[in-house]
Design an enzyme around this catalytic site. Structure first.
Site, short mmCIF file in Angstrom:
data_model
loop_
_atom_site.label_atom_id
_atom_site.label_comp_id
_atom_site.label_asym_id
_atom_site.label_seq_id
_atom_site.Cartn_x
_atom_site.Cartn_y
_atom_site.Cartn_z
N LYS A 103 -8.75 13.59 4.95
CA LYS A 103 -7.87 12.39 5.03
C LYS A 103 -6.67 12.59 6.20
CE LYS A 103 -6.81 13.80 0.58
NZ LYS A 103 -6.94 12.82 -0.05
N HIS B 82 0.52 -1.21 -0.11
CA HIS B 82 0.13 0.02 0.05
C HIS B 82 0.68 1.33 0.14
CE1 HIS B 82 -3.80 -1.78 0.82
NE2 HIS B 82 -3.38 -2.66 1.40
N LYS C 293 0.59 14.89 1.95
CA LYS C 293 -0.95 15.12 1.37
C LYS C 293 -0.97 16.51 1.17
CE LYS C 293 -2.78 10.84 3.74
NZ LYS C 293 -3.29 10.01 2.84
O1 73E Z 1 -2.87 5.77 -0.74
C1 73E Z 1 -3.49 5.16 0.40
C2 73E Z 1 -4.12 3.97 -0.22
O2 73E Z 1 -5.40 4.38 -0.69
C3 73E Z 1 -2.33 4.56 1.27
O3 73E Z 1 -1.55 5.76 1.66
C4 73E Z 1 -2.98 3.79 2.52
O4 73E Z 1 -3.63 2.60 1.87
C5 73E Z 1 -4.68 3.25 1.10
C6 73E Z 1 -5.40 1.88 0.45
O5 73E Z 1 -4.75 1.03 -0.34
C7 73E Z 1 -1.74 3.28 3.34
N1 73E Z 1 -1.96 3.22 4.70
C8 73E Z 1 -0.92 2.52 5.25
N2 73E Z 1 -0.04 2.30 4.20
N3 73E Z 1 -0.78 2.82 3.03
C9 73E Z 1 -0.64 2.39 6.55
C10 73E Z 1 0.73 2.02 6.87
C11 73E Z 1 0.98 1.81 8.26
C12 73E Z 1 0.07 1.62 9.16
C13 73E Z 1 -1.31 2.13 8.84
C14 73E Z 1 -1.66 2.26 7.62
#
Ligand code: 73E
Length: 807
Positions: free
Chosen positions: A544, A357, A550
């Site tokens: 967000k 992610h 961001k």
């Molecule tokens: O861009 C988003 C994405 O839409 C991304 O930043 C987010 O995941 C969303 C769903 O795919 C995300 N969260 C985390 N990493 N990417 C994250 C990392 C560590 C702890 C909790 C969340």
């Protein structure tokens, strides 16, 4: 679907009230009424729930350390198709369904996009008749509640289990599972095989709490199973001989109780950041081990051959947090099922798939070897062996020591979870086309070159039932009036709306719906924050998590720019605008907290300046979360998706806004690229650096924020506002933000994109003056949002990852 009518419902409701509370309906408060209603609904679905659990198709298990579910009542009623019966029945008993819907708590067992995605995926799996279940943690405290005190964020514990339990859950103590921590592992040779004996471990009990996940009008009900950690025996009874006796003394017993309960105590409040804390590793293993043992126990009951596991079961890990699924499955297959290493490895790889992610370096999980060794001695041994074989394999292929070091799972003092995920799974996917491209070409390039067939893209999606049908009922009805209701199960049908893009009557209806949603939000903001906003102004929204990448800072600097323009020239031509922010900052993220204080201070100054005649209002909603999003998004005109290009893996609020008819103002980052591809140049407003430019700057340098500051008077004007006292009531927050821009050369290119952003915002202003054109673009956005339903995303996961070659 359910054979039940108003009369029967009222009877069930009354009887429940007597049996649970022994009181009349008139005496009950909303909380009690809600408990009764949820209990009646659980009774209604119980038979179907059991039937789905007994289904014998291939099953998917989605492991996630976060599930951001939001309220469930309205969504459950919609999916069961019983809203009207329940609403009317309640009304006859003098109860308002809307009051109960709003009285429901909003469980915040997630930080943001990642946890909300998991929730949307559960909705879609159930709605698409996929036997897909979630495994997560039942945190006692979810994400902190945010309060503003003098403009500063203050965190208050989120005590969501006020009643001690959650209305939608069913606890299953009979299915509890023991998870083992610490202790010592002995390898003993028996019958020419090494056998592992784990002694003196600390046992922790995982108690399952099941939440039904109801599919959309298809009689299909899956399960979200959340584990709570507890002492092994609730009555502190005797332990098994292998477990260390932790209650030698009263003090020891209490220590042990604390050790166990701490694990599911609270959600880590970090989004896109990795803390490296021992407790987090405990949480991760606790989730993984409990879930994995649960799966294998059930599998064995079904009498299927363990060698066929990957044919019958798919396990998906949501980011690296549940990576230990890989060595844990190996452990179970080798130590408990007596399979050979090669058999176990083949099954594990074919069963597990992984989603990445983020490419942000600070979010990459790396666990110190010593920590892992002590906490999970057997798991560490297995990771070591996975790594030994993997490195051997790389050595046979490549003659490049440095490359092999970068790719190995264990290097220096750390274990890299992303590397373990890639090596131990059969599929690695990114969450938007650009993100997957960056994974392949940049961040995971060496792994991609090594095993290209593993890598694939699955662009994120959102549950359109929650994010349109439930939160924007008027829009949903208009769509159905125009194109029928097929879109509810197949969002690509929304495309049919495009034929109305020049139909004034339809556009005017769309406009009226937006207006009434804006009015509803204005009333809410007036009531909650005592700020009056104008429903005829442009609602420009950025909601967000607060993070430098961001770029909420870019947004507020532009607001200051407009403010200066208005002050300097009272005839400055602009449509009235309401800027709406919602964002929580991680409690330890200083710069993010400074930005919150700054936005609040700017809001305070501008909102109270009569000179600008209400042309600008700034509202920062407190405690942003799912329920607030549900009333803000339907009211938005402009969707701010302004991250530094390459940094936002996908984003998902961008999709929610689009489906509700907002116009996207965006950089070409994450899934914004695909929104752009769907709607074309005319129907989106883009600005900012391209991915290749950001990558170039990052690689070769060449950017000077100071030069920009010195050469551009507009930039200088707003940056100086950070430190010259123009914004009252600030501490040294302005200075810290200033330093991040000037002293530390603006890592996220806020100033580099500033002018271009102002131009883009000017386009917004000009477009809004042509209201019919605006509405037409809004309609085109809705019409082309179909691909962003999580139904589409989940169909792709099913077809290309989970059921490849099966269905
Ligand atoms: O861009 C988003 C994405 O839409 C991304 O930043 C987010 O995941 C969303 C769903 O795919 C995300 N969260 C985390 N990493 N990417 C994250 C990392 C560590 C702890 C909790 C969340």
């Amino acid at each position: 679907m359910v054979t039940f009518n108003k009369k029967k419902f009222k009877q069930l409701f009354e009887n429940k009230m007597y049996s649970i509370y022994a009181q009349s309906i008139e005496e009950a408060n909303n909380e009690q009424l809600l408990t009764i209603l949820s209990s009646v609904i659980k009774d209604i679905i119980s038979k179907k729930w059991i039937e789905t659990r007994l289904s014998c198709e291939k099953e998917v298990y989605y492991f996630s350390i976060e599930f951001l579910m939001g309220r469930q009542l309205k969504s459950n009623l919609l999916n069961l198709d019983i809203q009207k019966t329940i609403k009317d029945g309640l009304q006859e008993m003098g109860i308002s369904l809307d009051d109960l819907i709003n009285a429901e708590g909003d469980p915040a067992l997630g930080n943001g996009g990642l946890g909300r995605l998991a929730a949307c995926f559960l909705d879609s799996m159930a709605s698409l008749n996929i036997s897909g279940h979630g495994y997560g943690l039942r945190y006692k405290y979810g994400l902190f509640e945010q309060k503003f005190v003098n403009g500063y964020q203050v965190e208050v514990p989120d005590n969501w289990l006020t009643q001690g339990s959650y209305i939608w859950e069913t606890v299953r103590p009979n299915k509890a599972i023991v998870v083992k921590f610490e202790g010592k592992v002995y390898l003993v040779e028996e019958n020419n095989k090494l056998k592992a004996y784990h002694k003196n471990y600390i046992p922790v009990m995982a108690i399952p709490y099941d939440i039904p996940i109801i599919g959309y009008q298809n009689e299909y009900i899956n399960t979200l199973r959340l584990f709570k950690s507890e002492v092994i025996n609730r009555d502190f009874g005797p332990l098994t001989s292998n477990a260390k006796n932790h209650f030698g003394s009263y003090e020891e017993a209490l220590k042990y109780k604390y050790y166990t309960e701490e694990i599911s105590q609270s959600l880590y409040p970090n989004d896109s950041n990795y803390a490296g804390k021992l407790l987090r590793l405990k949480q991760e293993y606790f989730l993984v081990s409990a879930g994995m043992q649960d799966i294998i126990r059930k599998y064995k009951k079904s009498k299927l051959n363990i060698l066929d596991l990957s044919k019958n079961i798919a396990i998906h890990i949501n980011d690296t947090h549940p990576t230990l699924c890989i060595p844990e499955l190996m452990r179970i297959l080798i130590d408990e099922e007596q399979l050979s290493w090669d058999e176990a490895w083949c099954i594990t790889k074919n069963t597990i798939s992984y989603t990445n992610h983020t490419i942000m370096a600070e979010a990459m999980e790396k666990w110190p070897i010593d920590m892992m060794k002590k906490l999970l001695p057997r798991i560490y041994m297995i990771i070591e062996e996975i790594n030994r074989r993997y490195v051997q394999n790389l050595n046979n292929k490549y003659n490049d020591h440095e490359k092999i070091k970068r790719m190995s799972i264990i290097n220096h003092e750390n274990i890299s979870m992303a590397n373990l995920c890639i090596v131990g799974s059969h599929s690695v996917n990114g969450v938007a086309a650009l993100h997957t491209d960056l994974l392949k070409k940049e961040v995971l390039n060496e792994f991609y070159d090594d095993e290209p067939e593993k890598f694939n893209n699955k662009t994120n999606g959102i549950a359109h039932r929650r994010w349109v049908m439930n939160c924007n009922e008027d829009l949903s009805d208009l769509i159905t009036d125009l194109i029928g209701d097929k879109w509810k199960k197949d969002t690509l049908q929304l495309k049919e709306l495009e034929k109305y893009k020049n139909n004034s009557q339809v556009l005017s209806k769309l406009n009226n719906i937006k207006y009434s949603n804006k009015k509803r939000l204005a009333d809410f903001i007036s009531k909650e924050y005592n700020i009056e906003i104008n429903p005829n102004s442009i609602y420009d929204v950025q909601i967000k998590r607060l993070h430098a990448y961001k770029r909420q800072l870019l947004n507020v600097l532009h607001i200051l720019h407009l403010y200066h323009e208005l002050l300097e020239n009272p005839n400055f031509d602009m449509e009235p605008r309401t800027f709406i922010f919602g964002a929580k900052a991680a409690p330890g993220y200083d710069l993010a907290k400074c930005i919150i204080k700054f936005i609040n201070s700017v809001a305070n100054k501008i909102n109270n300046d009569e000179k600008i005649e209400n042309k600008i209002k700034v509202v920062f909603v407190e405690n942003y979360g799912v329920s607030l999003a549900e009333i803000i998004i339907p009211a938005a005109d402009v969707s701010e998706q302004i991250s530094t290009t390459t940094k936002e893996a996908s984003g998902t609020s961008n999709m929610k806004f689009m489906m509700n008819g907002a116009i996207t103002l965006a950089t070409l980052d994450g899934a914004n690229v695909e929104i752009y591809e769907q709607v074309g140049d005319e129907n989106i407003i883009l600005f900012g650096l391209k991915a290749s430019q950001v990558l170039n700057y990052n690689k070769y340098g060449g950017y000077s924020a100071l030069d920009l500051y010195n050469s551009n008077r507009y930039i200088k004007r707003v940056v100086d506002d950070l430190i010259n006292g123009f914004i009252p009531n600030m501490g040294n927050e302005g200075r810290k933000i200033y330093d991040s821009l000037i002293t530390y050369n603006d890592e996220y290119f806020v100033l580099r994109d500033f002018e271009n952003y102002i131009e883009a915002q000017y386009k917004v202003n000009e477009l809004y003056k042509q209201k019919e054109k605006w509405n037409s673009i809004s309609l085109v956005n809705i019409a082309n949002s179909g691909m962003f339903s999580s139904d589409r995303t989940i169909s792709e996961y099913a077809k290309y990852i989970w059921f490849k070659g099966v269905r």
